[in-house]
Design an enzyme around this catalytic site. Structure first.
Site, short mmCIF file in Angstrom:
data_model
loop_
_atom_site.label_atom_id
_atom_site.label_comp_id
_atom_site.label_asym_id
_atom_site.label_seq_id
_atom_site.Cartn_x
_atom_site.Cartn_y
_atom_site.Cartn_z
N PRO A 1 26.36 10.85 -35.23
CA PRO A 1 26.65 9.48 -34.77
C PRO A 1 26.84 9.52 -33.26
O PRO A 1 27.40 10.47 -32.72
CB PRO A 1 27.98 9.15 -35.47
CG PRO A 1 28.12 10.14 -36.57
CD PRO A 1 27.42 11.38 -36.11
N HIS B 1 39.77 9.69 -32.18
CA HIS B 1 39.76 9.49 -30.73
C HIS B 1 41.16 9.24 -30.18
O HIS B 1 41.32 8.98 -28.99
CB HIS B 1 38.85 8.32 -30.35
CG HIS B 1 37.40 8.63 -30.53
ND1 HIS B 1 36.41 7.65 -30.49
CD2 HIS B 1 36.74 9.80 -30.72
CE1 HIS B 1 35.24 8.22 -30.68
NE2 HIS B 1 35.41 9.52 -30.82
N ASN C 1 25.99 18.19 -27.88
CA ASN C 1 26.92 19.29 -28.17
C ASN C 1 27.27 20.15 -26.96
O ASN C 1 28.03 21.11 -27.07
CB ASN C 1 26.34 20.19 -29.27
CG ASN C 1 26.37 19.54 -30.63
OD1 ASN C 1 27.18 18.65 -30.89
ND2 ASN C 1 25.48 19.96 -31.52
N VAL D 1 25.54 17.38 -39.34
CA VAL D 1 24.20 17.96 -39.14
C VAL D 1 24.01 19.09 -40.15
O VAL D 1 24.68 20.11 -40.08
CB VAL D 1 24.04 18.49 -37.71
CG1 VAL D 1 22.62 19.01 -37.50
CG2 VAL D 1 24.36 17.40 -36.69
N ASP E 1 28.15 23.56 -42.82
CA ASP E 1 27.61 24.91 -43.07
C ASP E 1 27.74 25.83 -41.86
O ASP E 1 27.13 26.90 -41.82
CB ASP E 1 26.15 24.83 -43.49
CG ASP E 1 25.24 24.33 -42.36
OD1 ASP E 1 25.77 23.79 -41.36
OD2 ASP E 1 24.01 24.50 -42.47
N SER F 1 26.48 25.56 -39.03
CA SER F 1 25.24 25.69 -38.24
C SER F 1 25.47 25.39 -36.77
O SER F 1 24.73 25.85 -35.90
CB SER F 1 24.14 24.78 -38.81
OG SER F 1 24.58 23.43 -38.89
N ARG G 1 36.70 18.27 -33.26
CA ARG G 1 35.34 17.80 -32.96
C ARG G 1 34.28 18.79 -33.43
O ARG G 1 33.20 18.40 -33.89
CB ARG G 1 35.22 17.57 -31.44
CG ARG G 1 33.95 16.88 -31.00
CD ARG G 1 34.04 16.49 -29.54
NE ARG G 1 32.79 15.89 -29.06
CZ ARG G 1 32.10 16.32 -28.02
NH1 ARG G 1 32.54 17.36 -27.32
NH2 ARG G 1 30.98 15.73 -27.66
N HIS H 1 31.16 17.67 -35.72
CA HIS H 1 29.77 17.86 -35.28
C HIS H 1 29.01 18.81 -36.20
O HIS H 1 27.79 18.73 -36.31
CB HIS H 1 29.73 18.37 -33.84
CG HIS H 1 29.89 17.28 -32.83
ND1 HIS H 1 29.01 17.07 -31.79
CD2 HIS H 1 30.85 16.32 -32.69
CE1 HIS H 1 29.40 16.04 -31.07
NE2 HIS H 1 30.52 15.57 -31.59
#
Length: 313
Positions: free
Chosen positions: A151, A181, A83, A59, A63, A65, A51, A55
């Site tokens: 999403p 999932h 998050n 976004v 990278d 981030s 995950r 995630h």
């Protein structure tokens, strides 16, 4: 959607197989070994590590981030509401620390996330896939980007297809990556509205199978924010095709799971995976993870190599 798609493909050209073969030959083996040890000790971290990569990539691209800490004048992605349930940061930090001792300033946090996601899935008996490397780390992380970029589990199929298309992923990638999932759990607060106040109606989501609703209500009382429930009941620790069987019976936990049945392409994919003997999911998952791992990557002289994943150099 054309311009973002071209952008993602152009950047991805900088990724290669064995990027660290000369600069840090032991890098990939070290990541694999450490990931396997962590997952063997705590298997529930496998979905968490998968995950984290997901995630991160949706976004600002892949990278790293999502790993950056907030500062006194900036709230980072990891502190955005979607998050707050992310886990596994300490595992990434431990692996990064070990790599820095062997090869200072060489291996990016973004590549670590991509490698760990693959190795965590493989460690619990799931598929493996080639991970191209050469990503570099970004220096910007904003909570608002996570709010708009990720999403959401309450999205309908139109919203999901638009979100995936905006980062260069196909409708098939949507159906395949939703299969992640098959492992892990979720808090009741993430889907409670489907049980008690769907679309503000003080009623249940009619698309859910009644027996599944009854089962979920036993585990999640109204206003329950803390209890956790298996996303793939009876098979949440096994990376397999069972998720698609569950979804096909209208027992997908999230609105986004059930949404797969409302589109001809995604519905056909779900139905095709129900039989393990004819399923292509395990192979497809690796390819879709490779596709996702190319989103908006920084390569060459772009970005940086962080010394610590949570802090800008």
């Amino acid at each position: 959607m054309l311009l973002p798609f071209v952008f993602h493909l152009a950047n991805a050209q900088g990724l290669t197989s064995g990027f660290y073969n000369l600069s840090c030959p032991s890098a990939e083996n070290l990541v694999k070994t450490m990931t396997e040890k962590f997952v063997a000790h705590a298997p529930n971290f496998a979905p968490s590590l998968l995950r984290l990569h997901f995630h991160d990539c949706f976004v600002r691209g892949c990278d790293a981030s999502v790993l950056l800490n907030s500062t006194s004048n900036n709230t980072a992605e990891k502190d955005a509401s979607p998050n707050l349930t992310l886990r596994g940061f300490q595992i990434i930090d431990a692996i990064k620390s070990a790599l820095e001792k062997q090869c200072p300033g060489v291996v990016s946090c973004a590549d670590i996330l991509a490698l760990v996601a693959r190795d965590a899935v493989t460690a619990i008996g799931g598929p493996t896939w080639p991970v191209l490397t050469g990503r570099r780390d970004g220096n910007k992380s904003l909570d608002k980007d996570a709010l708009t970029g990720l999403p959401r589990t309450d999205m309908n199929i139109t919203q999901l297809k638009e979100k995936f298309a905006s980062v260069g992923l196909s409708v098939k990638d949507l159906a395949v990556l939703s299969g992640g999932h098959t492992i892990g759990v979720s808090h009741c607060r993430s889907f409670g509205a489907r049980l008690y106040n769907f679309n503000g109606t003080n009623d249940t989501d009619p698309s859910l199978h009644p027996s599944y609703v009854a089962n979920l209500k036993k585990q999640c009382l109204p206003a329950d924010l803390t209890s956790i429930v298996e996303m793939d009941p009876g098979s949440f620790r096994t990376f397999d095709t069972h998720y698609y069987s569950v979804v096909s019976k209208r027992e997908g936990m999230f609105t986004s799971d059930g949404a797969l049945l409302t589109d001809s392409t995604t519905s056909a994919y779900v139905q095709a995976q129900v039989s393990p003997q004819s399923s292509t999911f395990l192979t497809d998952f690796g390819q879709s993870m490779m596709n996702m791992g190319k989103i908006g990557v920084l390569t060459g002289t772009s970005g940086t190599i962080r010394k610590q994943c949570a802090i800008i150099n």
